[in-house]
Write an enzyme that holds these catalytic residues in place. Structure first.
Site, short mmCIF file in Angstrom:
data_model
loop_
_atom_site.label_atom_id
_atom_site.label_comp_id
_atom_site.label_asym_id
_atom_site.label_seq_id
_atom_site.Cartn_x
_atom_site.Cartn_y
_atom_site.Cartn_z
N HIS A 201 -46.68 -19.74 -5.55
CA HIS A 201 -46.81 -18.80 -6.64
C HIS A 201 -45.40 -17.88 -6.83
O HIS A 201 -45.52 -17.00 -7.86
CB HIS A 201 -48.22 -17.99 -6.54
CG HIS A 201 -48.08 -17.02 -5.26
ND1 HIS A 201 -47.75 -17.50 -4.16
CD2 HIS A 201 -48.55 -15.67 -5.22
CE1 HIS A 201 -47.85 -16.42 -3.06
NE2 HIS A 201 -48.29 -15.51 -3.82
N SER B 112 -43.75 -14.60 0.25
CA SER B 112 -43.40 -16.16 0.31
C SER B 112 -42.34 -16.66 -0.33
O SER B 112 -41.43 -17.32 0.45
CB SER B 112 -44.62 -16.94 -0.41
OG SER B 112 -45.96 -16.75 -0.09
N HIS C 290 -49.20 -6.72 1.45
CA HIS C 290 -48.65 -5.28 1.80
C HIS C 290 -48.56 -5.24 3.12
O HIS C 290 -47.63 -4.44 3.61
CB HIS C 290 -49.74 -4.46 0.93
CG HIS C 290 -49.95 -4.53 -0.46
ND1 HIS C 290 -49.90 -3.24 -1.22
CD2 HIS C 290 -49.69 -5.44 -1.35
CE1 HIS C 290 -50.01 -3.66 -2.46
NE2 HIS C 290 -50.00 -4.99 -2.52
O1 UPG Z 1 -52.13 -19.41 4.62
C1 UPG Z 1 -51.32 -18.51 4.41
C2 UPG Z 1 -51.03 -18.11 3.18
C3 UPG Z 1 -50.14 -16.92 3.13
N1 UPG Z 1 -49.72 -16.15 4.27
C4 UPG Z 1 -48.96 -15.16 4.15
O2 UPG Z 1 -49.67 -14.04 3.52
C5 UPG Z 1 -48.51 -13.56 2.47
C6 UPG Z 1 -48.74 -13.60 1.04
O3 UPG Z 1 -47.84 -12.56 0.57
P1 UPG Z 1 -47.15 -13.15 -0.99
O4 UPG Z 1 -46.38 -14.35 -1.01
O5 UPG Z 1 -46.25 -11.94 -1.50
O6 UPG Z 1 -48.40 -13.36 -1.81
P2 UPG Z 1 -49.59 -12.35 -2.25
O7 UPG Z 1 -50.42 -12.34 -1.18
O8 UPG Z 1 -50.19 -12.85 -3.53
O9 UPG Z 1 -48.80 -10.92 -2.60
C7 UPG Z 1 -49.15 -9.87 -3.72
O10 UPG Z 1 -48.10 -8.98 -3.05
C8 UPG Z 1 -46.73 -9.29 -3.12
C9 UPG Z 1 -45.87 -8.03 -2.66
O11 UPG Z 1 -46.01 -6.92 -3.43
C10 UPG Z 1 -46.39 -9.77 -4.57
O12 UPG Z 1 -45.05 -9.94 -4.56
C11 UPG Z 1 -47.33 -10.82 -5.27
O13 UPG Z 1 -46.96 -10.81 -6.55
C12 UPG Z 1 -48.75 -10.10 -4.89
O14 UPG Z 1 -49.70 -11.38 -5.48
C13 UPG Z 1 -47.25 -14.15 3.17
O15 UPG Z 1 -46.61 -13.25 4.07
C14 UPG Z 1 -47.47 -15.29 3.63
O16 UPG Z 1 -46.91 -15.73 5.05
C15 UPG Z 1 -50.26 -16.65 5.65
O17 UPG Z 1 -49.80 -16.28 6.60
N2 UPG Z 1 -51.04 -17.83 5.70
#
Ligand code: UPG
Length: 460
Positions: A355, A360, A16
């Site tokens: 995932h 991502s 978020h």
């Molecule tokens: O080692 C890491 C792993 C992740 N990220 C960042 O963390 C964010 C992760 O976001 P996302 O890929 O959307 O996954 P989630 O954290 O699981 O996001 C939740 O929120 C998203 C937006 O609502 C939904 O699409 C997903 O299903 C929900 O699980 C991304 O920007 C990545 O670049 C990092 O910077 N470093």
């Protein structure tokens, strides 16, 4: 435009915070005025370091759990408190900003905070909803509620078998956002929140939905929600690593997890396009058995891998250590967190096993990295379908009936995406094509860039 003050509020999850923070940077870059970024009081304490930018300020509101939410807290109570205490403390925040001479002229809120629109309306402040899910997932929810005239009983055990949306492949139950299915444990909490989101927008005489997508990425879904005045302004990903000349985007983001620095050198030592980057976002918790199968699939595939295992990403610290000990640095590297955009833009990366969280997924499109998708919940199933069938930039791994992903399937998918076959070549060609298209949208003169500027002019 200079004297506008935007208050951006979001929940403290990394998925978020990232798009909302990026929106804040875009607003400042567009000369929109002052931006205050607010998340929950506890969320704010989790941030290691706040990026500092001229015109960017930080604030908090309370979700009723200032010492943090415990895994044992009941999700219905969490959401009820968030709404009750959140509405009250957001009102207080708006009043105090006004009192100190910085009245808020526009409120932007994200997912799970539909009551923020009600607070803004009561105080005569215009507001917009920033949709941080894929627009396709949001449009599926919209169609789903429209079909039921807005009425949905979460005890209803007749799951929708499929939803048809013009111009897109048929979405069957395995491709729909998981929370729309009655057997999903989160359905009874999330469905009323989505309904509230849609009602809050429909109540607004001039609703506005800012979309974390671009015209070309999700054209069909955007058209389906045209009643809500959708404005695609994405992808809201950190451009700092994509455009070396963009000095306006030097600050990369807010990290809630401690980063590891060791991976850059390790990546430098690997050949171009050879590394599998593995990460399942900031929320998913994989079972021990599943982690072992992933390890087996990765090691048997003989390609180097960089795997993010968050502390507690498997709910078992001791087990995570064991996995770490089993991996020889020649073969793979396990890190607790990394700068994902830095990794994805590294030339050694050849595939992203993930995932399909929306951020991502957008980051894979923006960097042109092909995907092996292993969706877990929420919109991830829908996003994986889009990756495989619409953009054709990757494949969705097939799981057993109990949802387990086998090592052999991992190896098969990696061979398909990274190997020399026709499908792999097509996937890599498409990934490259979408990289160009997504970047074009956010660059000066691109559709998302122009949409954001038009939005700012309109609210003048
Ligand atoms: O080692 C890491 C792993 C992740 N990220 C960042 O963390 C964010 C992760 O976001 P996302 O890929 O959307 O996954 P989630 O954290 O699981 O996001 C939740 O929120 C998203 C937006 O609502 C939904 O699409 C997903 O299903 C929900 O699980 C991304 O920007 C990545 O670049 C990092 O910077 N470093």
């Amino acid at each position: 435009m200079e004297n506008k003050h935007f208050l951006l509020i979001c929940m403290p999850g990394q998925g978020h915070i990232n798009p909302m923070f990026q929106l804040g940077k875009c607003l400042i870059h567009a000369g929109a005025g002052r931006v205050t970024f607010a998340t929950t009081a506890h969320g704010l304490t989790q941030v290691e370091a706040f990026p500092s930018l001229e015109n960017l300020h930080y604030a908090s509101f309370s979700d009723g759990f200032d010492d943090g939410i415990k895994p044992t807290n009941d999700p219905h109570r969490i959401m009820a408190e968030l709404k009750r205490v959140g509405s009250q403390t957001l009102t207080e925040l708006l009043l105090s900003l006004s009192k100190e001479g910085n009245p808020v002229s526009y409120l932007i809120y994200t997912l799970l905070l539909p009551w923020a629109a009600d607070v803004a309306r009561d105080m005569s402040i215009p507001s917009a909803f920033l949709c941080i899910l894929s627009t396709t997932a949001f449009a599926l929810c919209y169609c789903f509620f429209e079909e039921r005239d807005g009425v949905y009983d979460s005890n209803d055990n007749r799951p929708p078998s499929s939803i048809e949306m013009p111009g897109l492949p048929l979405f069957t139950s395995k491709d729909m956002p998981s929370f729309l299915l009655p057997n999903d444990p989160h359905a009874s909490t999330l469905i009323p929140i989505f309904q509230h989101h849609i009602q809050a927008l429909e109540k607004d005489s001039n609703p506005c939905v800012l979309l974390n997508t671009s015209d070309c990425v999700e054209e069909e879904a955007i058209r389906l929600i045209s009643n809500l005045n959708p404005i695609p302004i994405g992808p809201l990903v950190s451009y700092a690593f994509l455009d070396e000349n963009n000095s306006t985007d030097s600050s990369c983001g807010i990290d809630l997890f401690e980063k590891s620095a060791e991976y850059s050198q390790w990546l430098n030592s690997k050949p171009e396009g050879s590394v599998v980057y593995v990460s399942f976002g900031s929320l998913a918790v994989l079972q021990r058995n599943q982690m072992e199968k992933i390890l087996l699939g990765l090691t048997s595939n003989c390609r180097p891998f960089l795997w993010v295992i968050r502390p507690s990403g498997s709910n078992d610290r001791e087990f995570e250590e064991k996995i770490r000990d089993k991996v020889n640095e020649e073969v793979g590297l396990i890190v607790p967190w990394c700068s994902q955009m830095e990794v994805l833009t590294h030339e050694s990366i050849g595939c992203f096993m993930m995932h399909c969280g929306w951020n991502s997924t957008l980051e894979s499109l923006a960097t042109g990295v092909p995907v092996v998708g292993f969706p877990q919940f929420s919109d991830q199933t829908t996003n994986a379908k889009m990756v495989e069938e619409v953009w054709r930039t990757g494949v969705r791994a097939r799981v057993n009936e109990d949802g387990t992903l086998e090592a052999e399937e991992i190896a098969r998918c990696l061979d398909m995406v990274m190997g020399g076959g026709q499908r792999g070549e097509e996937i890599r060609r498409n990934a490259n094509k979408w990289k160009g298209l997504t970047l074009e949208a956010v660059m000066e003169g691109g559709s998302s860039y122009n949409n954001l500027n038009a939005f700012l002019e309109k609210i003048e």
